[in-house]
Enzyme design. Structure first.
Site, PDB file in Angstrom:
ATOM      1  N   LYS A  47      40.656  56.569  64.164  1.00 38.34           N
ATOM      2  CA  LYS A  47      39.486  57.820  63.480  1.00 38.34           C
ATOM      3  C   LYS A  47      39.304  58.508  63.885  1.00 38.34           C
ATOM      4  O   LYS A  47      39.118  60.053  64.029  1.00 38.34           O
ATOM      5  CB  LYS A  47      38.509  57.025  62.341  1.00 38.34           C
ATOM      6  CG  LYS A  47      39.561  56.511  61.308  1.00 38.34           C
ATOM      7  CD  LYS A  47      38.613  54.599  61.341  1.00 38.34           C
ATOM      8  CE  LYS A  47      38.972  53.622  60.360  1.00 38.34           C
ATOM      9  NZ  LYS A  47      38.624  52.984  59.682  1.00 38.34           N
ATOM     10  N   GLN A  91      33.460  49.169  61.916  1.00 31.18           N
ATOM     11  CA  GLN A  91      34.464  49.021  62.011  1.00 31.18           C
ATOM     12  C   GLN A  91      34.713  47.810  60.812  1.00 31.18           C
ATOM     13  O   GLN A  91      34.008  46.449  61.905  1.00 31.18           O
ATOM     14  CB  GLN A  91      35.653  49.590  63.034  1.00 31.18           C
ATOM     15  CG  GLN A  91      36.806  49.089  62.829  1.00 31.18           C
ATOM     16  CD  GLN A  91      37.860  49.704  61.868  1.00 31.18           C
ATOM     17  OE1 GLN A  91      36.949  50.852  61.463  1.00 31.18           O
ATOM     18  NE2 GLN A  91      38.727  48.756  61.445  1.00 31.18           N
ATOM     19  N   ASP A 114      32.379  55.155  54.359  1.00 28.73           N
ATOM     20  CA  ASP A 114      33.207  53.726  54.277  1.00 28.73           C
ATOM     21  C   ASP A 114      32.266  53.843  52.558  1.00 28.73           C
ATOM     22  O   ASP A 114      33.832  53.331  51.756  1.00 28.73           O
ATOM     23  CB  ASP A 114      32.444  53.072  54.679  1.00 28.73           C
ATOM     24  CG  ASP A 114      33.494  52.557  55.947  1.00 28.73           C
ATOM     25  OD1 ASP A 114      35.000  52.927  55.469  1.00 28.73           O
ATOM     26  OD2 ASP A 114      33.211  51.759  57.018  1.00 28.73           O
TER      27      ASP A 114
HETATM   28  N1  GUN Z   1      38.693  47.110  58.131  1.00 32.31           N
HETATM   29  C1  GUN Z   1      39.441  48.137  57.887  1.00 32.31           C
HETATM   30  N2  GUN Z   1      39.607  48.288  56.822  1.00 32.31           N
HETATM   31  C2  GUN Z   1      38.297  49.359  56.787  1.00 32.31           C
HETATM   32  C3  GUN Z   1      37.236  50.317  56.333  1.00 32.31           C
HETATM   33  O1  GUN Z   1      38.520  51.263  55.247  1.00 32.31           O
HETATM   34  N3  GUN Z   1      36.844  51.252  56.817  1.00 32.31           N
HETATM   35  C4  GUN Z   1      35.777  49.939  57.745  1.00 32.31           C
HETATM   36  N4  GUN Z   1      34.754  50.171  58.581  1.00 32.31           N
HETATM   37  N5  GUN Z   1      36.712  48.809  58.318  1.00 32.31           N
HETATM   38  C5  GUN Z   1      37.622  48.571  58.142  1.00 32.31           C
END
Ligand code: GUN
Length: 283
Positions: A47, A91, A114
Site C-alpha cells: 500500500k 490493517q 477502507d
Molecule cells: N485486511 C485484509 N484486507 C483488508 C483491507 O481491505 N483493509 C484492511 N484495513 N485490512 C485488510
C-alpha cells in the site's frame, strides 16, 4: 475470458497518477498496523509502495501485538485530528486482545478510506455511498472495465463479512443486480450458486468452488487468497476445473487482489478532494 485485475489496476493507477498531478493536491494516507503478522506487513508495504507511485504521501504507525485497545484508539484519534492526513487505514485483522469494532468505529468517517465505519456502510446500503470497501469496489471496477452487465442479473455472493460479502452485495444491488447473500448456514448452497450470472466467492477455502456450482457462461469472481503448505497461493475457485465453464473468471493471483490496492488509492484521493471541496456529493 480471463479478467485481468492486474492490468486493470495498472491502468487505473496510471490514470489516478495523472489526476492527482493535475489536481495540485497532495493526498496523504496513514496506515496503522498492530503486531508483526508477515502477510499484514506485506500488504501494508504494498500500500505504501502504491502511494509513492501515484503521488500520495504516506505514513505508517506500527504498534506492538500486546498493545491495549485504548492505545490503538489514541493513535487513531491523533490521526483523525491531524489536518495533514486525508485517509486512515487500520490493517486487519487486529490481534485478539484489541477490540476491532471499537477501532473501526473510532476512525473519522471522512477519513475512512477502507469504508468499514458503520456510517460509510450505511451510506453504501442506502444507495448513497461515499467510501465503499476497496475489495468489492475494485470488483465493480473490473466488471465495469470488461463491460459485464449487472442490471437485472442474478448475483450470488458467498460470504457475509463487512469487508467483502456485505458491501459486495450492496454494490451489486446499487448496480441493479438481483442479489443473494450466502454463508456457512445457507441451505442448498450449490443450488443457489448454480443460479448465479455473477458468482462472487469470498469464503477462504482453497478450491471450494467447483464446476458443478457454476452456471454455464457465468462470471466468476474469486476473492479467496489461500496459501497451501508450500506457500503457493490459490483462490476459492478451482480455476482449471471452472475456467472452461465460466464465461469470465478472475485468476488468483492477478485478479481481485491488485484492484484492492488501486481502489484504496482512489478512495484516498477522493478523501483529499472531499476535504478541499467540503462537498459530500463528490464521487
Ligand atoms: N485486511 C485484509 N484486507 C483488508 C483491507 O481491505 N483493509 C484492511 N484495513 N485490512 C485488510
Amino acid at each position: 475470458m480471463i479478467l485481468d485485475g492486474k492490468a486493470v489496476s495498472e491502468k487505473r493507477l496510471e490514470i489516478l497518477k495523472e489526476e492527482i498531478e493535475e489536481s495540485g493536491l497532495y493526498p496523504r494516507l496513514a496506515t496503522v498496523i498492530v503486531g508483526e503478522d508477515p502477510a499484514s506487513q506485506m500488504y501494508v508495504r504494498m500500500k505504501h509502495r502504491a502511494c509513492e507511485r501515484v503521488g500520495i504521501g504516506s505514513v505508517g504507525i506500527e504498534l506492538p501485538a500486546d498493545v491495549t485497545t485504548e492505545r490503538v484508539l489514541e493513535a487513531v484519534t491523533r490521526l483523525n485530528n491531524d489536518p495533514d492526513i486525508n485517509g486512515i487505514l487500520v490493517q486487519l485483522p487486529l490481534p485478539a486482545g484489541v477490540d476491532t469494532t471499537r477501532v473501526i468505529e473510532a476512525v473519522a468517517p471522512d477519513k475512512d478510506v477502507d469504508g468499514f465505519h458503520p456510517y460509510n456502510l450505511g451510506r453504501l446500503f442506502s444507495g448513497t455511498p461515499i467510501f465503499a470497501p476497496c475489495t468489492p469496489q475494485g470488483i465493480m471496477t473490473i466488471l465495469d472495465e470488461y463491460k459485464i452487465p449487472t442490471r437485472g442479473k442474478r448475483a450470488v455472493v458467498v460470504g457475509r463479512s463487512i469487508d467483502v460479502g456485505r458491501p459486495m452485495a450492496a454494490l451489486l444491488l446499487n448496480a441493479d443486480a438481483t442479489v443473494t447473500i450466502c454463508h456457512s448456514k445457507t441451505e442448498n448452497l450449490e443450488d443457489e450458486m448454480r443460479r448465479a450470472d455473477i458468482l462472487v466467492s469470498a469464503v477462504g477455502k482453497a478450491k471450494f468452488v467447483g464446476p458443478e456450482m457454476v452456471k454455464e457462461g457465468a462470471t466468476v469472481i474469486d476473492v479467496g487468497i489461500n496459501q497451501d503448505e508450500q506457500g503457493k497461493l490459490s483462490g476459492d475457485v478451482d480455476f482449471e476445473a471452472v475456467k472452461d465453464r465460466a464465461g469470465a473468471i478472475t485468476p488468483v493471483p492477478g485478479g481481485v487482489g491488485p484492484m484492492t490496492i488501486a481502489t484504496l488509492m482512489e478512495n484516498t484521493f477522493r478523501a483529499a478532494k472531499l476535504r478541499t471541496c467540503d462537498n459530500s456529493t463528490v464521487r
